[in-house]
Design an enzyme around this catalytic site. Structure first.
Site, short mmCIF file in Angstrom:
data_model
loop_
_atom_site.label_atom_id
_atom_site.label_comp_id
_atom_site.label_asym_id
_atom_site.label_seq_id
_atom_site.Cartn_x
_atom_site.Cartn_y
_atom_site.Cartn_z
N GLY A 122 0.53 5.76 0.98
CA GLY A 122 -0.25 6.87 1.49
C GLY A 122 0.62 8.08 1.70
O GLY A 122 1.77 8.12 1.23
N GLY A 123 0.08 9.09 2.41
CA GLY A 123 0.83 10.31 2.64
C GLY A 123 2.08 10.08 3.49
O GLY A 123 3.03 10.85 3.43
N GLY A 147 0.83 -1.20 0.00
CA GLY A 147 0.00 0.00 0.00
C GLY A 147 0.86 1.24 0.00
O GLY A 147 2.08 1.19 0.14
N LYS A 160 6.88 -0.38 6.88
CA LYS A 160 6.40 0.96 6.51
C LYS A 160 7.61 1.87 6.33
O LYS A 160 8.29 2.21 7.29
CB LYS A 160 5.47 1.52 7.57
N ASP A 186 -6.99 8.72 15.55
CA ASP A 186 -7.29 8.41 14.15
C ASP A 186 -7.91 7.02 14.05
O ASP A 186 -7.51 6.19 13.24
CB ASP A 186 -6.03 8.49 13.29
N SER A 207 5.30 4.34 1.91
CA SER A 207 4.84 3.07 1.32
C SER A 207 5.04 1.92 2.29
O SER A 207 5.90 1.96 3.16
CB SER A 207 5.60 2.78 0.03
#
Length: 315
Positions: free
Chosen positions: A39-40, A37, A58, A154, A43
């Site tokens: 995102g901001g 995946g 990550k 979050d 990866s």
């Protein structure tokens, strides 16, 4: 920020996660070939430890925000171990790259099961209930089970990962804050989280103070139309559902509606939420309407959670 990261790591005397070199990270990911995946933050790649277990790696970006996210992740889940919190196995921290290595969650995130329109991803009502209960227990642990209280900020289906047995585990503590266990009020300069899941008191100070009840609100996100359905005495449509399944759904909806009450003081504590989910639906009362009709911001997406009309019993 890199100096801040290194200073933080040096201050962590009892740090549990392993510090890896970049060559070790690259080797366990086989050259970052299998991307899971993006995102901001950066990866995520699939990897494998020498001992055999699969991991998720990550790789964080180079921004200041991602440096702070790295510190938040290591400071929170790097110090705890709970069945409903993803395990941080290790990390890499050398300028200009940072990486976090987690246990691998083969069933991905909860988001793809409850929001996907693909018929190829079935999940039973009973399993959804088990996941909800596991998430509630995880939030309660973060608030009362540690030597500090950890506020996630979050909480959403995207950040709830599922292992091979569909046991839910919290992930992504990049926005988390740590507070002493005796602090009931949280000091924040700006709202944080994902729109649609952020508690209203983070925007409107006159509603109430910011506390762990903000996590209660996020946990409760469900479609707001359910309130209208139940207040009119209608049943949620469940094709070929047995009476027991209908009770499970009704219980989750009532609990969810309690959680999204506008005032933090009207929301139940996570301890109470766990009790409600474990109890009988007949013992639950329908709460007041979660949102005022004139409310300027009405979260979109999912919402959920709930119980007693007496706010003092929720503390």
């Amino acid at each position: 920020m890199y100096d801040a990261v290194e200073e933080f790591l040096q201050s962590q005397i009892n740090l549990i996660p392993i510090r890896y070199s970049y060559s070790e990270i690259r080797k366990m990911s086989k050259g970052f070939k299998d991307k899971l995946g993006e995102g901001g933050y950066g990866s995520i790649y699939r990897g494998k430890l020498k001992s055999g277990p699969l991991v998720a790696i990550k790789m964080l970006g180079n921004s200041k925000a991602n440096g702070q996210e790295f510190i938040n992740e290591v400071a929170t889940i790097g110090r705890i171990h709970h069945v409903n919190v993803v395990q941080l196995i290790g990390f890499y921290a050398e300028e200009p790259k940072h990486a976090l290595i987690y246990e691998f969650m083969p069933n991905g995130s909860l988001e793809k099961y409850i929001f996907s329109r693909e018929e190829s991803i079935p999940i039973s009502i009973e399993k959804i209930f088990e996941i909800s209960l596991g998430v509630a227990r995880g939030i309660e642990y973060l608030y009362r089970g540690c030597d500090v209280q950890i506020l996630h900020f979050d909480i959403k289906p995207h950040n709830i990962l599922l292992d091979e047995n569909f046991i839910p585990k919290f992930s992504d503590f990049g926005l988390a804050k740590i507070y002493p266990t005796n602090d009931s009020i949280v000091s924040l300069t700006t709202a944080r989280g994902t729109l649609g899941y952020i508690a209203l008191e983070l925007f409107y100070k006159n509603i109430g103070v910011v506390s762990y009840k903000a996590n209660v609100y996020s946990f409760g996100m469900f479609p707001t139309w359910v309130y209208g359905q139940f207040s009119k005495g209608n049943d949620i449509e469940l094709e070929d559902a047995l009476e027991e399944k209908k009770k499970i759904v009704k219980k989750m909806i009532i609990v969810a509606l309690w959680c999204i009450q506008m005032k933090p003081s009207d929301r139940p504590s996570m301890k109470k939420i766990v009790e409600m989910l474990e109890g009988e639906v007949e013992c639950l009362q329908m709460p007041s309407k979660p949102f005022l009709s004139s409310s300027p911001v009405r979260p979109t997406g999912d919402v959920g959670d709930n119980l007693n009309s007496t706010s003092s019993s929720f503390q």
